[in-house]
Design a protein around this motif. Structure first.
Motif, PDB file in Angstrom:
ATOM      1  N   VAL A  40       0.838  -1.193   0.000  1.00 11.53           N
ATOM      2  CA  VAL A  40       0.000   0.000   0.000  1.00 11.53           C
ATOM      3  C   VAL A  40       0.876   1.247   0.000  1.00 11.53           C
ATOM      4  CG1 VAL A  40      -1.946  -1.112   1.139  1.00 11.53           C
ATOM      5  CG2 VAL A  40      -0.188  -0.001   2.517  1.00 11.53           C
ATOM      6  N   PHE A  41       0.300   2.338  -0.499  1.00  8.89           N
ATOM      7  CA  PHE A  41       0.991   3.633  -0.491  1.00  8.89           C
ATOM      8  C   PHE A  41      -0.048   4.727  -0.626  1.00  8.89           C
ATOM      9  CE2 PHE A  41       0.826   2.086  -4.825  1.00  8.89           C
ATOM     10  CZ  PHE A  41       0.485   3.199  -5.591  1.00  8.89           C
ATOM     11  N   TRP A  42       0.422   5.982  -0.579  1.00 11.65           N
ATOM     12  CA  TRP A  42      -0.470   7.132  -0.581  1.00 11.65           C
ATOM     13  C   TRP A  42      -0.031   8.166  -1.616  1.00 11.65           C
ATOM     14  CZ3 TRP A  42       0.730   4.115   3.475  1.00 11.65           C
ATOM     15  CH2 TRP A  42      -0.334   3.621   4.228  1.00 11.65           C
ATOM     16  N   ASP A  43      -0.826   9.220  -1.720  1.00 17.35           N
ATOM     17  CA  ASP A  43      -0.543  10.259  -2.718  1.00 17.35           C
ATOM     18  C   ASP A  43       0.798  10.939  -2.493  1.00 17.35           C
ATOM     19  OD1 ASP A  43      -2.580  10.746  -4.814  1.00 17.35           O
ATOM     20  OD2 ASP A  43      -3.952  10.870  -3.123  1.00 17.35           O
ATOM     21  N   ASP A  44       1.263  11.003  -1.251  1.00 18.89           N
ATOM     22  CA  ASP A  44       2.540  11.676  -1.025  1.00 18.89           C
ATOM     23  C   ASP A  44       3.678  10.961  -1.753  1.00 18.89           C
ATOM     24  OD1 ASP A  44       2.483   9.440   0.603  1.00 18.89           O
ATOM     25  OD2 ASP A  44       3.203  10.455   2.396  1.00 18.89           O
ATOM     26  N   LEU A  45       3.608   9.629  -1.831  1.00 14.75           N
ATOM     27  CA  LEU A  45       4.639   8.901  -2.572  1.00 14.75           C
ATOM     28  C   LEU A  45       4.522   9.179  -4.070  1.00 14.75           C
ATOM     29  CD1 LEU A  45       6.955   6.904  -2.758  1.00 14.75           C
ATOM     30  CD2 LEU A  45       5.283   5.050  -2.826  1.00 14.75           C
ATOM     31  N   LEU A  46       3.306   9.191  -4.601  1.00 14.61           N
ATOM     32  CA  LEU A  46       3.134   9.504  -6.020  1.00 14.61           C
ATOM     33  C   LEU A  46       3.642  10.902  -6.344  1.00 14.61           C
ATOM     34  CD1 LEU A  46      -0.391   7.997  -6.794  1.00 14.61           C
ATOM     35  CD2 LEU A  46       1.833   7.136  -7.568  1.00 14.61           C
ATOM     36  N   ASP A  47       3.408  11.851  -5.437  1.00 10.10           N
ATOM     37  CA  ASP A  47       3.910  13.210  -5.652  1.00 10.10           C
ATOM     38  C   ASP A  47       5.427  13.223  -5.772  1.00 10.10           C
ATOM     39  OD1 ASP A  47       1.309  14.091  -5.478  1.00 10.10           O
ATOM     40  OD2 ASP A  47       1.490  14.828  -3.420  1.00 10.10           O
ATOM     41  N   GLU A  48       6.113  12.523  -4.857  1.00  2.00           N
ATOM     42  CA  GLU A  48       7.577  12.483  -4.891  1.00  2.00           C
ATOM     43  C   GLU A  48       8.083  11.741  -6.130  1.00  2.00           C
ATOM     44  OE1 GLU A  48      10.306  13.616  -2.229  1.00  2.00           O
ATOM     45  OE2 GLU A  48       8.722  14.913  -2.987  1.00  2.00           O
ATOM     46  N   MET A  49       7.448  10.636  -6.469  1.00  5.44           N
ATOM     47  CA  MET A  49       7.854   9.901  -7.663  1.00  5.44           C
ATOM     48  C   MET A  49       7.688  10.752  -8.914  1.00  5.44           C
ATOM     49  SD  MET A  49       6.353   6.053  -7.030  1.00  5.44           S
ATOM     50  CE  MET A  49       7.088   5.432  -8.561  1.00  5.44           C
ATOM     51  N   HIS A  50       6.599  11.494  -8.970  1.00  2.59           N
ATOM     52  CA  HIS A  50       6.351  12.338 -10.146  1.00  2.59           C
ATOM     53  C   HIS A  50       7.413  13.424 -10.271  1.00  2.59           C
ATOM     54  CE1 HIS A  50       3.993  14.206 -13.331  1.00  2.59           C
ATOM     55  NE2 HIS A  50       4.233  15.361 -12.742  1.00  2.59           N
ATOM     56  N   ARG A  51       7.859  13.958  -9.150  1.00  3.49           N
ATOM     57  CA  ARG A  51       8.895  14.988  -9.196  1.00  3.49           C
ATOM     58  C   ARG A  51      10.203  14.425  -9.723  1.00  3.49           C
ATOM     59  NH1 ARG A  51      12.764  16.310  -5.852  1.00  3.49           N
ATOM     60  NH2 ARG A  51      12.048  14.901  -4.208  1.00  3.49           N
ATOM     61  N   VAL A  52      10.507  13.182  -9.384  1.00  4.04           N
ATOM     62  CA  VAL A  52      11.774  12.569  -9.789  1.00  4.04           C
ATOM     63  C   VAL A  52      11.682  11.966 -11.179  1.00  4.04           C
ATOM     64  CG1 VAL A  52      13.415  10.718  -9.245  1.00  4.04           C
ATOM     65  CG2 VAL A  52      12.422  12.098  -7.413  1.00  4.04           C
ATOM     66  N   ASP A  53      10.605  11.233 -11.451  1.00  5.11           N
ATOM     67  CA  ASP A  53      10.472  10.526 -12.727  1.00  5.11           C
ATOM     68  C   ASP A  53       8.989  10.382 -13.053  1.00  5.11           C
ATOM     69  OD1 ASP A  53      11.127   8.992 -15.017  1.00  5.11           O
ATOM     70  OD2 ASP A  53      10.755   7.148 -13.891  1.00  5.11           O
ATOM     71  N   PRO A  54       8.406  11.340 -13.772  1.00  6.65           N
ATOM     72  CA  PRO A  54       6.969  11.291 -14.054  1.00  6.65           C
ATOM     73  C   PRO A  54       6.520  10.017 -14.765  1.00  6.65           C
ATOM     74  CG  PRO A  54       7.867  13.463 -14.572  1.00  6.65           C
ATOM     75  CD  PRO A  54       9.036  12.580 -14.278  1.00  6.65           C
ATOM     76  N   VAL A 380     -12.327  13.450  -4.312  1.00  7.45           N
ATOM     77  CA  VAL A 380     -11.998  14.814  -4.761  1.00  7.45           C
ATOM     78  C   VAL A 380     -10.538  15.134  -4.446  1.00  7.45           C
ATOM     79  CG1 VAL A 380     -12.454  17.258  -4.357  1.00  7.45           C
ATOM     80  CG2 VAL A 380     -14.367  15.652  -4.621  1.00  7.45           C
ATOM     81  N   ARG A 381     -10.086  14.785  -3.233  1.00  5.25           N
ATOM     82  CA  ARG A 381      -8.700  15.057  -2.876  1.00  5.25           C
ATOM     83  C   ARG A 381      -7.730  14.339  -3.810  1.00  5.25           C
ATOM     84  NH1 ARG A 381     -10.700  14.736   2.513  1.00  5.25           N
ATOM     85  NH2 ARG A 381     -10.103  12.540   2.651  1.00  5.25           N
ATOM     86  N   ARG A 382      -8.049  13.089  -4.157  1.00  8.11           N
ATOM     87  CA  ARG A 382      -7.172  12.357  -5.079  1.00  8.11           C
ATOM     88  C   ARG A 382      -7.099  13.041  -6.432  1.00  8.11           C
ATOM     89  NH1 ARG A 382      -9.538   7.803  -2.862  1.00  8.11           N
ATOM     90  NH2 ARG A 382     -10.985   7.603  -4.623  1.00  8.11           N
ATOM     91  N   HIS A 383      -8.249  13.492  -6.927  1.00  7.91           N
ATOM     92  CA  HIS A 383      -8.259  14.156  -8.235  1.00  7.91           C
ATOM     93  C   HIS A 383      -7.487  15.475  -8.200  1.00  7.91           C
ATOM     94  CE1 HIS A 383     -10.677  11.303 -10.382  1.00  7.91           C
ATOM     95  NE2 HIS A 383     -11.716  11.424  -9.565  1.00  7.91           N
ATOM     96  N   VAL A 384      -7.605  16.202  -7.088  1.00  3.98           N
ATOM     97  CA  VAL A 384      -6.854  17.456  -6.953  1.00  3.98           C
ATOM     98  C   VAL A 384      -5.353  17.171  -6.972  1.00  3.98           C
ATOM     99  CG1 VAL A 384      -6.313  19.362  -5.387  1.00  3.98           C
ATOM    100  CG2 VAL A 384      -8.695  18.698  -5.787  1.00  3.98           C
TER     101      VAL A 384
END
Length: 418
Positions: A40-54, A380-384
């Protein structure tokens, strides 16, 4: 060393910072060999991954499933529902995506190939990363220098899979007549859920799990957990066995040109679901702190800065993991009170205390209409967050740290702020 999430994402992050770097990953197992079912993981990990390698961030998000809410079910009683939401992905799928991305960036992946014995001392010098898990062979060679400590946990657990699709994160508690036993269950793809069984030592022994083979254990567990499985079977992966959680700590995460990441550096109990998040966070920080290092003489200082930063960043989660572990090591008194609403509230607060108004929200959330409102808010938070990730990525500056339900079934809704 190690082609798990920590090792592969370290390679990706290093290549993204400087494509000219030569990056090699050694993995002693063949491709596709992994432990566990889903993570499992959360949006904070996706945010960091996107910053490094979209690219890898988008692929991981596309392959993941969403869960909304948690259910606490005692026996066959009506579940108590909690809030929270997040993502889950099969570990095998995650490793496949990361390995494909690493190859595309020019990383040399060497499966079924143990790392050279002299990796740390061989010339020419370069960064060496121990990403080979809680039982790290590389860390073991430098255990005295790194100040490694291994602390065994109390409760035996067994990591299983099931075709029962738990789209809420479900904690199921069962009184076996020989003591309490419980599960942590969540769906991670369209066909399968992770199903972790945990038991106090006395219950585990009384049920004979200390001497039964795995197949017999699976049949017994399927019967015990029928209140949440509803006739579905349980499956064990290759080599599955009962184990206890090992808490790994190190006084130092670096020595010379050696750095530790992921479970080789630290472990956090599976009950808070943050292992992958912390492993990839280590990888990102290590790549940031070693970027621009000119020559081996600058490497120790860069690694020391990485060590200081990550130790500070993960300390709150480690503290939460310790509290969560303690809760699951002794929930029997709460279970025997028979107040499922209070049990769910206690489980919700096991990581940190919640403000008083949360109790009233918790009580109100047992009504299906309000749960739907909470689920909609999470959506809604996920979409934002997803919309923000679609914006251009700005590099993160590296600061050197200062040293001094309508349906009572838990399957009816759709997966955990743990």
């Amino acid at each position: 060393m190690g082609a798990g999430p920590a090792g592969l994402y370290t390679a990706i992050a290093l290549k993204q910072h400087d494509p000219r770097q030569e990056v090699t990953v050694w993995e002693r197992n063949p491709p596709g060999v992994t432990h566990g079912w889903g993570v499992v993981f959360w949006d904070d990990l996706l945010d960091e991954m996107h910053r490094v390698d979209p690219v890898s961030a988008r692929e991981v998000r596309a392959a993941a499933v969403v869960w909304d809410g948690q259910a606490v079910q005692v026996g066959r009683r009506v579940p108590v529902f909690l809030g929270g939401s997040g993502y889950a992905i099969g570990r095998h799928r995650l490793l496949g995506l990361l390995s494909d991305r690493a190859r595309a960036l020019g990383v040399d992946l060497r499966y079924a190939t143990p790392a050279p014995e002299d990796l740390v001392t061989a010339e020419p010098g370069g960064l060496v990363v121990a990403a080979d898990g809680a039982g790290s062979l590389l860390r073991r060679r430098y255990a005295d220098t790194l100040g490694t400590r291994l602390e065994p946990g109390r409760n035996p657990y067994l990591w299983l899979g099931t075709p029962a699709l738990f789209s809420t994160f479900t904690f199921g508690f069962v009184d076996t007549g020989s003591g309490w036993i419980w599960c942590h269950a969540y769906r991670f793809d369209e066909q399968t859920s992770t199903f972790i069984v945990e038991a106090p030592p006395a219950t585990w022994t009384a049920l004979g799990f200390d001497r039964l083979d795995i197949d017999t254990c699976l049949r017994t567990l399927s019967e015990l957990f029928d209140p949440v499985l509803h006739g579905a079977t349980l499956h064990a992966g290759p080599g599955a066995q009962w184990q206890t959680f090992r808490r790994v700590t190190n006084d130092r995460w670096c020595s010379g040109r050696l750095a530790l990441v992921g479970d080789a550096a630290h472990t956090t109990h599976f009950a808070i679901g943050s292992g992958t998040r912390l492993a990839l966070g280590d990888a990102i920080a290590l790549a940031e702190h070693t970027h621009g290092v000119q020559g081996p003489e600058q490497l120790p200082a860069a690694l020391a800065a990485y060590d200081t930063r990550r130790r500070r960043e993960i300390r709150p989660l480690q503290d939460e993991a310790t509290r969560s572990t303690a809760w699951f090591e002794d929930p029997v008194a709460l279970l025997e009170q028979g107040d499922d609403l209070r049990l769910g509230w206690s489980l919700w607060q096991r990581r940190r205390s919640a403000p008083a108004w949360r109790w009233y929200l918790h009580r109100a959330s047992q009504h299906a209409s309000l749960r739907r409102v909470r689920t909609s808010a999470s959506t809604v938070r996920r979409h934002v967050r997803a919309g923000r990730r679609a914006l251009p990525v700005a590099p993160r500056p590296v600061a050197v740290p200062d040293r001094g339900p309508s349906d009572p079934s838990p399957h009816a809704t759709s997966g955990k702020e743990l």
